[in-house]
Design a protein around this motif. Structure first.
Motif, PDB file in Angstrom:
ATOM      1  N   LEU A  62       0.848  -1.188   0.000  1.00 51.23           N
ATOM      2  CA  LEU A  62       0.000   0.000   0.000  1.00 51.23           C
ATOM      3  C   LEU A  62       0.889   1.245   0.000  1.00 51.23           C
ATOM      4  O   LEU A  62       1.864   1.312   0.746  1.00 51.23           O
ATOM      5  CB  LEU A  62      -0.904   0.022   1.238  1.00 51.23           C
ATOM      6  CG  LEU A  62      -1.778   1.266   1.466  1.00 51.23           C
ATOM      7  CD1 LEU A  62      -2.771   1.446   0.319  1.00 51.23           C
ATOM      8  CD2 LEU A  62      -2.504   1.180   2.801  1.00 51.23           C
ATOM      9  N   ILE A  63       0.538   2.202  -0.859  1.00 46.08           N
ATOM     10  CA  ILE A  63       1.223   3.495  -0.897  1.00 46.08           C
ATOM     11  C   ILE A  63       0.239   4.572  -0.471  1.00 46.08           C
ATOM     12  O   ILE A  63      -0.872   4.668  -1.013  1.00 46.08           O
ATOM     13  CB  ILE A  63       1.774   3.800  -2.300  1.00 46.08           C
ATOM     14  CG1 ILE A  63       2.940   2.873  -2.627  1.00 46.08           C
ATOM     15  CG2 ILE A  63       2.217   5.259  -2.412  1.00 46.08           C
ATOM     16  CD1 ILE A  63       3.459   3.011  -4.051  1.00 46.08           C
ATOM     17  N   LEU A  64       0.644   5.386   0.506  1.00 47.90           N
ATOM     18  CA  LEU A  64      -0.170   6.505   0.972  1.00 47.90           C
ATOM     19  C   LEU A  64       0.637   7.790   0.798  1.00 47.90           C
ATOM     20  O   LEU A  64       1.775   7.878   1.256  1.00 47.90           O
ATOM     21  CB  LEU A  64      -0.538   6.336   2.444  1.00 47.90           C
ATOM     22  CG  LEU A  64      -1.347   5.092   2.814  1.00 47.90           C
ATOM     23  CD1 LEU A  64      -1.503   5.001   4.330  1.00 47.90           C
ATOM     24  CD2 LEU A  64      -2.721   5.112   2.139  1.00 47.90           C
ATOM     25  N   VAL A  65       0.042   8.762   0.133  1.00 47.32           N
ATOM     26  CA  VAL A  65       0.685  10.057  -0.048  1.00 47.32           C
ATOM     27  C   VAL A  65      -0.161  11.106   0.664  1.00 47.32           C
ATOM     28  O   VAL A  65      -1.313  11.334   0.289  1.00 47.32           O
ATOM     29  CB  VAL A  65       0.816  10.417  -1.543  1.00 47.32           C
ATOM     30  CG1 VAL A  65       1.497  11.781  -1.692  1.00 47.32           C
ATOM     31  CG2 VAL A  65       1.585   9.342  -2.299  1.00 47.32           C
ATOM     32  N   GLU A  66       0.395  11.715   1.698  1.00 53.71           N
ATOM     33  CA  GLU A  66      -0.344  12.782   2.378  1.00 53.71           C
ATOM     34  C   GLU A  66      -0.181  14.074   1.600  1.00 53.71           C
ATOM     35  O   GLU A  66       0.941  14.480   1.261  1.00 53.71           O
ATOM     36  CB  GLU A  66       0.166  12.977   3.805  1.00 53.71           C
ATOM     37  CG  GLU A  66      -0.627  14.049   4.550  1.00 53.71           C
ATOM     38  CD  GLU A  66      -0.005  14.491   5.856  1.00 53.71           C
ATOM     39  OE1 GLU A  66      -0.393  15.560   6.350  1.00 53.71           O
ATOM     40  OE2 GLU A  66       0.868  13.772   6.380  1.00 53.71           O
ATOM     41  N   GLY A  67      -1.277  14.747   1.314  1.00 54.60           N
ATOM     42  CA  GLY A  67      -1.245  16.011   0.598  1.00 54.60           C
ATOM     43  C   GLY A  67      -0.744  17.146   1.472  1.00 54.60           C
ATOM     44  O   GLY A  67      -0.361  16.967   2.628  1.00 54.60           O
ATOM     45  N   VAL A  68      -0.764  18.359   0.905  1.00 54.91           N
ATOM     46  CA  VAL A  68      -0.314  19.545   1.623  1.00 54.91           C
ATOM     47  C   VAL A  68      -1.361  20.644   1.464  1.00 54.91           C
ATOM     48  O   VAL A  68      -1.953  20.802   0.392  1.00 54.91           O
ATOM     49  CB  VAL A  68       1.065  20.014   1.102  1.00 54.91           C
ATOM     50  CG1 VAL A  68       1.000  20.382  -0.373  1.00 54.91           C
ATOM     51  CG2 VAL A  68       1.604  21.170   1.917  1.00 54.91           C
ATOM     52  N   MET A  69      -1.646  21.376   2.526  1.00 52.31           N
ATOM     53  CA  MET A  69      -2.618  22.474   2.522  1.00 52.31           C
ATOM     54  C   MET A  69      -3.933  21.974   1.923  1.00 52.31           C
ATOM     55  O   MET A  69      -4.367  20.865   2.190  1.00 52.31           O
ATOM     56  CB  MET A  69      -2.055  23.684   1.773  1.00 52.31           C
ATOM     57  CG  MET A  69      -0.773  24.227   2.367  1.00 52.31           C
ATOM     58  SD  MET A  69      -0.145  25.725   1.552  1.00 52.31           S
ATOM     59  CE  MET A  69       0.329  25.109  -0.053  1.00 52.31           C
ATOM     60  N   GLY A  70      -4.582  22.827   1.092  1.00 53.86           N
ATOM     61  CA  GLY A  70      -5.779  22.399   0.391  1.00 53.86           C
ATOM     62  C   GLY A  70      -5.423  21.670  -0.889  1.00 53.86           C
ATOM     63  O   GLY A  70      -4.318  21.827  -1.426  1.00 53.86           O
ATOM     64  N   LEU A  71      -6.348  20.911  -1.415  1.00 48.90           N
ATOM     65  CA  LEU A  71      -6.088  20.050  -2.577  1.00 48.90           C
ATOM     66  C   LEU A  71      -5.493  20.808  -3.757  1.00 48.90           C
ATOM     67  O   LEU A  71      -4.622  20.290  -4.458  1.00 48.90           O
ATOM     68  CB  LEU A  71      -7.402  19.360  -2.991  1.00 48.90           C
ATOM     69  CG  LEU A  71      -7.378  18.478  -4.239  1.00 48.90           C
ATOM     70  CD1 LEU A  71      -6.337  17.378  -4.128  1.00 48.90           C
ATOM     71  CD2 LEU A  71      -8.770  17.868  -4.479  1.00 48.90           C
ATOM     72  N   PHE A  72      -5.954  22.054  -3.994  1.00 50.77           N
ATOM     73  CA  PHE A  72      -5.518  22.802  -5.171  1.00 50.77           C
ATOM     74  C   PHE A  72      -4.551  23.938  -4.822  1.00 50.77           C
ATOM     75  O   PHE A  72      -4.245  24.776  -5.668  1.00 50.77           O
ATOM     76  CB  PHE A  72      -6.734  23.351  -5.920  1.00 50.77           C
ATOM     77  CG  PHE A  72      -7.697  22.286  -6.351  1.00 50.77           C
ATOM     78  CD1 PHE A  72      -7.426  21.477  -7.442  1.00 50.77           C
ATOM     79  CD2 PHE A  72      -8.863  22.064  -5.632  1.00 50.77           C
ATOM     80  CE1 PHE A  72      -8.313  20.478  -7.825  1.00 50.77           C
ATOM     81  CE2 PHE A  72      -9.762  21.066  -6.011  1.00 50.77           C
ATOM     82  CZ  PHE A  72      -9.478  20.266  -7.108  1.00 50.77           C
ATOM     83  N   ASP A  73      -4.080  23.972  -3.587  1.00 54.16           N
ATOM     84  CA  ASP A  73      -3.210  25.065  -3.147  1.00 54.16           C
ATOM     85  C   ASP A  73      -1.756  24.793  -3.520  1.00 54.16           C
ATOM     86  O   ASP A  73      -1.263  23.676  -3.395  1.00 54.16           O
ATOM     87  CB  ASP A  73      -3.299  25.247  -1.621  1.00 54.16           C
ATOM     88  CG  ASP A  73      -4.690  25.662  -1.175  1.00 54.16           C
ATOM     89  OD1 ASP A  73      -5.385  26.324  -1.959  1.00 54.16           O
ATOM     90  OD2 ASP A  73      -5.070  25.327  -0.040  1.00 54.16           O
ATOM     91  N   GLY A  74      -1.062  25.858  -3.919  1.00 54.40           N
ATOM     92  CA  GLY A  74       0.367  25.761  -4.179  1.00 54.40           C
ATOM     93  C   GLY A  74       0.692  25.344  -5.595  1.00 54.40           C
ATOM     94  O   GLY A  74      -0.168  24.934  -6.373  1.00 54.40           O
ATOM     95  N   THR A  75       1.995  25.486  -5.925  1.00 53.52           N
ATOM     96  CA  THR A  75       2.502  25.086  -7.229  1.00 53.52           C
ATOM     97  C   THR A  75       3.825  24.368  -7.033  1.00 53.52           C
ATOM     98  O   THR A  75       4.834  25.000  -6.699  1.00 53.52           O
ATOM     99  CB  THR A  75       2.714  26.306  -8.144  1.00 53.52           C
ATOM    100  OG1 THR A  75       1.515  27.050  -8.245  1.00 53.52           O
ATOM    101  CG2 THR A  75       3.165  25.867  -9.526  1.00 53.52           C
ATOM    102  N   PRO A  76       3.864  23.043  -7.156  1.00 56.34           N
ATOM    103  CA  PRO A  76       2.765  22.149  -7.524  1.00 56.34           C
ATOM    104  C   PRO A  76       1.843  21.881  -6.341  1.00 56.34           C
ATOM    105  O   PRO A  76       2.281  21.878  -5.189  1.00 56.34           O
ATOM    106  CB  PRO A  76       3.490  20.863  -7.939  1.00 56.34           C
ATOM    107  CG  PRO A  76       4.745  20.880  -7.103  1.00 56.34           C
ATOM    108  CD  PRO A  76       5.151  22.327  -6.987  1.00 56.34           C
ATOM    109  N   SER A  77       0.573  21.653  -6.644  1.00 60.79           N
ATOM    110  CA  SER A  77      -0.419  21.333  -5.625  1.00 60.79           C
ATOM    111  C   SER A  77      -0.542  19.825  -5.454  1.00 60.79           C
ATOM    112  O   SER A  77       0.005  19.039  -6.240  1.00 60.79           O
ATOM    113  CB  SER A  77      -1.778  21.908  -6.031  1.00 60.79           C
ATOM    114  OG  SER A  77      -2.255  21.247  -7.199  1.00 60.79           O
ATOM    115  N   SER A  78      -1.302  19.428  -4.432  1.00 64.12           N
ATOM    116  CA  SER A  78      -1.586  17.999  -4.260  1.00 64.12           C
ATOM    117  C   SER A  78      -2.319  17.454  -5.477  1.00 64.12           C
ATOM    118  O   SER A  78      -2.078  16.318  -5.905  1.00 64.12           O
ATOM    119  CB  SER A  78      -2.432  17.793  -2.995  1.00 64.12           C
ATOM    120  OG  SER A  78      -1.741  18.235  -1.848  1.00 64.12           O
TER     121      SER A  78
END
Length: 432
Positions: free
Chosen positions: A88-104
């Motif tokens: 199993l691979i789990l990737v935790e996102g950062v901030m909001g889904l579409f926030d930042g460049t690159p975003s989650s």
């Protein structure tokens, strides 16, 4: 035929920070690890705190994924290697889904990762469905793998949430549980070593996951291997690098240590908080962390401070980042206005502030070579030194100063060593 391993995978995202991404990711990792599965976690973007918590939950090393700082091929290689040997691979996102460049969202699209939105439902009911609808449809290229309602107050609350959703969406409802809370402070969650009863908290999170649809493994995703990466030369062969590592200096990429070892260096660790002696070493690496919380203890360790000064007086290299920079000056002034004597190796004083002073990814161009990293700090460093280089933000604005003083190189930037191993090697070989 190319080797394309597949592995169940999820990117855990949210509308914003504070919805419980880390808790949910850690809970899923702990639940499946306790079942005997091999779980590999990653953290989107530059982050040092969450990876430590996810390592505790999964029992395996955790690396970052950021296509701007690290490069797409490097990220792809890490995922490919993880898929080949894990369940199993789990990737935790950062901030909001579409926030930042690159975003989650950008990361999910790039690597074909299904997205699991986590939404704090503690102050909403049917509106939960509207928030989820926005996350799921704002970019139609994303694959949404259900959703998590966090901090649910009761079964009736859960019923209201489910009733507002289309029947095809799998919803995991996780109850509010103070015994499973991960405490935080000004730079985010507390580091794993500081949280009392962390394993018990992780077990409570795992129990909540096991009582929900998150107990089921997600669908497999395929992870293509990138073009072969050139092997790093052993530029640091027979060099020993002493790396500060304790609760005051804990912002350390695991990939940076890997990079030093691939360059041929022997890495030894020491604690500026507890050790009275500096290990025998050709160079010192002072990463970031929380020196402001331990300024008095650092100031009292005169034996180690003197040995570090002696190291620099011998013109041996020392690289300092953020919190490391703060300890090189004459003093560190805490939030109460108390000044604590520091190493006195750079003219200047670090001042802690109540507000965020700088945040974001940056790069520096040094003698034609580019290296990338990020900055995130509440302090400022007042000095009479003139910067030797100036980093730049992603959009080309002036970023952090880099200071060269004899054999020292210091900046507020947390450098990602694999973005330019040869340049990093030169820093640890340089003698002013």
């Amino acid at each position: 035929m190319p080797n394309i391993p597949s592995c169940p995978a999820l990117l855990i995202a949210a509308p914003a920070s504070g919805h419980g991404k880390t808790s949910v990711t850690a809970g899923i990792a702990r639940y499946h690890s306790r079942r005997g599965l091999r779980v590999r976690c990653f953290k989107t973007g530059p982050d040092f705190i969450d990876p430590g918590l996810l390592e505790q939950a999964s029992g395996q090393p955790v690396y970052n994924l950021d296509t701007w700082i690290m490069g797409e091929d490097h990220c792809r290689q890490l995922l490919h290697e993880a898929a080949a040997g894990n369940d199993l691979i789990l990737v935790e996102g950062v901030m909001g889904l579409f926030d930042g460049t690159p975003s989650s969202a950008d990361l999910a699209e790039c690597f074909g990762l299904p997205v699991l939105p986590v939404i704090d439902a503690s102050k909403m009911a049917q509106t939960f469905a509207a928030v989820l609808h926005g996350l799921a449809t704002f970019r139609d290229s994303l694959k949404i793998a259900g959703a998590v309602a966090n901090n649910v107050a009761s079964e009736r609350h859960a019923e209201l949430l489910r009733a507002a959703l289309p029947s095809h969406i799998k919803l995991a409802t996780l109850p509010r549980n103070p015994d499973a809370t991960l405490p935080s402070r000004h730079l985010g969650l507390r580091i794993a070593a500081e949280i009392d009863g962390l394993d018990q908290r992780l077990d409570r999170l795992a129990e909540a996951v096991g009582a929900s649809c998150l107990a089921e493994l997600p669908a497999p995703a395929e992870f293509v291997q990138p073009a072969t990466q050139p092997l790093a030369e052993a530029l640091l062969h027979e060099k020993t690098i002493a790396v500060a590592r304790d609760n005051a200096f804990c912002f350390l990429y695991r990939a940076n240590i890997d990079c030093l070892r691939k360059l041929g260096a022997q890495v030894v660790f020491f604690s500026p908080l507890k050790d009275n002696a500096l290990p025998a070493a050709d160079a010192i690496y002072l990463p970031g962390g929380y020196p402001e919380l331990f300024a008095a203890e650092l100031s009292r360790n005169e034996s180690l401070r003197q040995q570090m000064r002696s190291h620099v007086e011998k013109n041996k290299p020392l690289l300092a980042e953020c919190g490391g920079l703060m300890t090189l000056g004459d003093a560190l002034e805490d939030l109460n206005g108390n000044r604590h004597a520091m190493l006195g190796l750079l003219p200047g004083i670090a001042h802690m502030g109540q507000r965020l002073h700088a945040i974001g990814s940056q790069q520096a161009l040094i003698a034609g070579a580019s290296i990338r990293g990020h900055t995130f700090h509440y302090s400022r460093f007042d000095t009479t030194l003139t910067p030797c280089f100036q980093a730049q933000t992603q959009d080309g604005r002036t970023g952090e100063a880099l200071y060269r003083h004899g054999s020292l190189l210091a900046s507020y930037v947390h450098w990602y060593f694999p973005s330019n191993p040869a340049l990093v090697a030169s820093w640890f070989l340089s003698e002013g």
